[in-house]
Design a protein around this motif. Structure first.
Motif, mmCIF file in Angstrom:
data_model
loop_
_atom_site.group_PDB
_atom_site.id
_atom_site.type_symbol
_atom_site.label_atom_id
_atom_site.label_comp_id
_atom_site.label_asym_id
_atom_site.label_seq_id
_atom_site.Cartn_x
_atom_site.Cartn_y
_atom_site.Cartn_z
ATOM 1 N N THR A 57 -6.800 -2.902 -35.717
ATOM 2 C CA THR A 57 -8.280 -3.996 -35.571
ATOM 3 C C THR A 57 -8.646 -4.735 -36.090
ATOM 4 O OG1 THR A 57 -8.515 -1.681 -33.996
ATOM 5 C CG2 THR A 57 -10.007 -3.245 -34.419
ATOM 6 N N ASP A 153 0.571 -8.028 -30.843
ATOM 7 C CA ASP A 153 0.254 -6.833 -31.299
ATOM 8 C C ASP A 153 0.808 -5.616 -30.915
ATOM 9 O OD1 ASP A 153 -1.833 -4.627 -31.391
ATOM 10 O OD2 ASP A 153 -2.788 -4.959 -29.762
ATOM 11 N N SER A 177 -0.664 -1.099 -36.578
ATOM 12 C CA SER A 177 -1.288 -0.270 -37.018
ATOM 13 C C SER A 177 -0.378 0.559 -37.691
ATOM 14 C CB SER A 177 -2.203 0.025 -35.791
ATOM 15 O OG SER A 177 -2.786 1.347 -35.696
ATOM 16 N N LYS A 182 0.642 6.192 -33.910
ATOM 17 C CA LYS A 182 1.362 5.210 -34.211
ATOM 18 C C LYS A 182 2.557 5.436 -35.169
ATOM 19 C CE LYS A 182 -1.289 3.381 -31.193
ATOM 20 N NZ LYS A 182 -2.561 2.167 -31.982
HETATM 21 C C1 LIG Z 1 -3.796 0.941 -31.412
HETATM 22 C C2 LIG Z 1 -3.811 0.121 -31.152
HETATM 23 C C3 LIG Z 1 -4.608 -0.807 -32.000
HETATM 24 C C4 LIG Z 1 -5.533 -0.529 -32.884
HETATM 25 O O1 LIG Z 1 -5.029 -0.083 -33.849
HETATM 26 P P1 LIG Z 1 -6.373 1.178 -34.672
HETATM 27 O O2 LIG Z 1 -4.808 0.842 -36.363
HETATM 28 O O3 LIG Z 1 -6.207 1.592 -33.945
HETATM 29 O O4 LIG Z 1 -7.284 -0.049 -35.467
HETATM 30 C C5 LIG Z 1 -4.059 -2.267 -31.518
HETATM 31 N N1 LIG Z 1 -3.673 -2.444 -30.623
HETATM 32 C C6 LIG Z 1 -2.972 -1.308 -29.907
HETATM 33 C C7 LIG Z 1 -1.621 -2.469 -28.623
HETATM 34 C C8 LIG Z 1 -2.709 -0.363 -30.027
HETATM 35 O O5 LIG Z 1 -2.587 0.606 -29.374
#
Ligand SMILES: *Cc1c(COP(=O)(O)O)cnc(C)c1O
Length: 377
Positions: A57, A153, A177, A182
């Motif tokens: 994020t 993203d 992330s 993930k």
């Molecule tokens: C997990 C995720 C995020 C955010 O990542 P964090 O490390 O949890 O803050 C942003 N975009 C997508 C599509 C995600 O799946």
């Protein structure tokens, strides 16, 4: 059978050893392991610059901020994502404009993007859903035609490939992330990657309050006390012991992906049934297989099916509720008109897929899926 989550980290003794060794060293935050992690991720991706931060994020937030947009500028994005994606636009006082998705990949539909471009559009923020790369060539074409930035993203797509190249260098900035669900994890963590030196400079200082010198540059007998805060940044720094975990995990990423890919292939073979839309293996791309999501037949009540799976201790899930349906978005009149995303949302279900899933569990997911389909009918 124990509960089977839809996603899970896999940490071994090597990972733990690396973390402990950093905990015993002089630098536990903003130190050499952070730089080494950035270097190795970039080497893996074939990218120039990486800025490691405390979450995916945060990576998105500084990516949007680094573009230097004005209040009210518009960024076209997908509603079929985790809320962090459009939230990063709102943090920066810009407006998320939601384009619809394609029914075969659940990724943003370039035709829908085209229709939403206005005088105020400045960027496209796209998401590689489940690890499946978007139609990047088409998005780049739109960006070139209208002079727009691209942010990717790639929270789901570390290790995924498009045109035989790793995801990471197609957009102006790509974010990852390292949350435990993930592709690899640092506990919490993320990275913004770019090939542009000036964007890299901005990303770096935005991670550290907008200050032009980091802690290491102001440390030691030869260092000066002065520094300048150039931009309104935040504290998004990540620790060295997290990056040690990330470095150790990165070595296993390709093996993790191969495992997930094999399970996905097995699911595709075993779950092929009339009316169920399985994920495709798209030409010219290799998915990172973060999620395995299928569309249930139209006559199936998804929520009843979901409950039947959970009763069997299977951590089925739903990715995602279209972002503009969340109460914050409704209350603030941040709307979307995305009929494909809404239909997909009503029929989609995520099945367990992760590198720690063994053969027995995989078979159990398959038999439970078939059984639940019969039960619901
Ligand atoms: C997990 C995720 C995020 C955010 O990542 P964090 O490390 O949890 O803050 C942003 N975009 C997508 C599509 C995600 O799946």
């Amino acid at each position: 059978m124990d509960f089977i989550p839809y996603a899970k980290h896999l940490i071994d003794d090597d990972d733990i050893k690396e973390v402990v060794s950093v905990l015993k060293s002089d630098w536990i935050t903003s130190g050499p392991k952070v730089e080494e992690f950035e270097y190795e991720v970039c080497r893996y991706l074939g990218a120039k610059y990486g800025v490691a931060v405390n979450s995916g994020t945060s990576a998105l937030d500084i990516a949007v901020q680094a573009l230097g947009l004005e209040e009210g500028d518009e960024i076209i994005t997908t509603p079929f994502t985790f809320v962090a994606t459009p939230n990063s636009i709102i943090y920066n006082r810009c407006r998320p404009v939601f384009a619809d998705i394609k029914k075969d990949s659940f990724n943003i539909d370039p035709e829908s993007v085209r229709r939403l471009i206005t005088e105020k559009t400045r960027a496209i923020l796209y998401v590689d859903y489940a690890g499946q790369p978007c139609d990047i060539a088409e998005l780049k074409k739109i960006a070139d035609e209208h002079d727009l930035f691209l942010i990717e993203d790639a929270a789901h797509a570390l290790g995924a490939e498009y045109d035989n190249k790793k995801i990471g260098t197609f957009a102006d900035i790509t974010t990852f992330s390292f949350h435990p669900v993930k592709p690899i994890t640092t506990g919490e963590g993320g990275m913004a990657v770019t090939n542009d030196a000036s964007l890299h400079e901005k990303l770096k200082i935005l991670r550290n309050h907008g200050i032009d010198k980091d802690g290491r540059e102001r440390f030691g007998p030869d260092a000066n006390w002065s520094y300048d805060m150039k931009l309104l940044g935040r504290n998004y720094r990540i620790t060295d012991f997290q990056c040690a975990l990330g470095l150790s995990q990165l070595k296993k990423l390709d093996e993790f992906i191969r495992k997930r890919e094999k399970i996905a292939q097995k699911y595709n073979r075993e779950l092929a049934t009339d009316g169920v839309q399985l994920p495709k293996f798209h030409e010219n791309t290799r998915s990172g297989w973060h999620l395995y999501a299928v569309l249930l037949p139209e006559d199936i009540d998804r929520d009843r099916f979901f409950n039947l799976m959970r009763e069997k201790k299977i951590g089925a899930n739903v990715h995602y509720i279209p972002c503009y349906k969340h109460s914050y978005y409704v209350r603030n009149n941040i709307t979307g008109n995305c009929p494909v995303a809404e239909e997909v949302f009503s029929r989609i279900i995520t099945l367990p897929l992760h590198q720690g899933l063994d053969d027995d569990e995989t078979d159990y997911v398959i038999s439970s899926f078939k059984k639940s389909l019969e039960e619901v009918r």
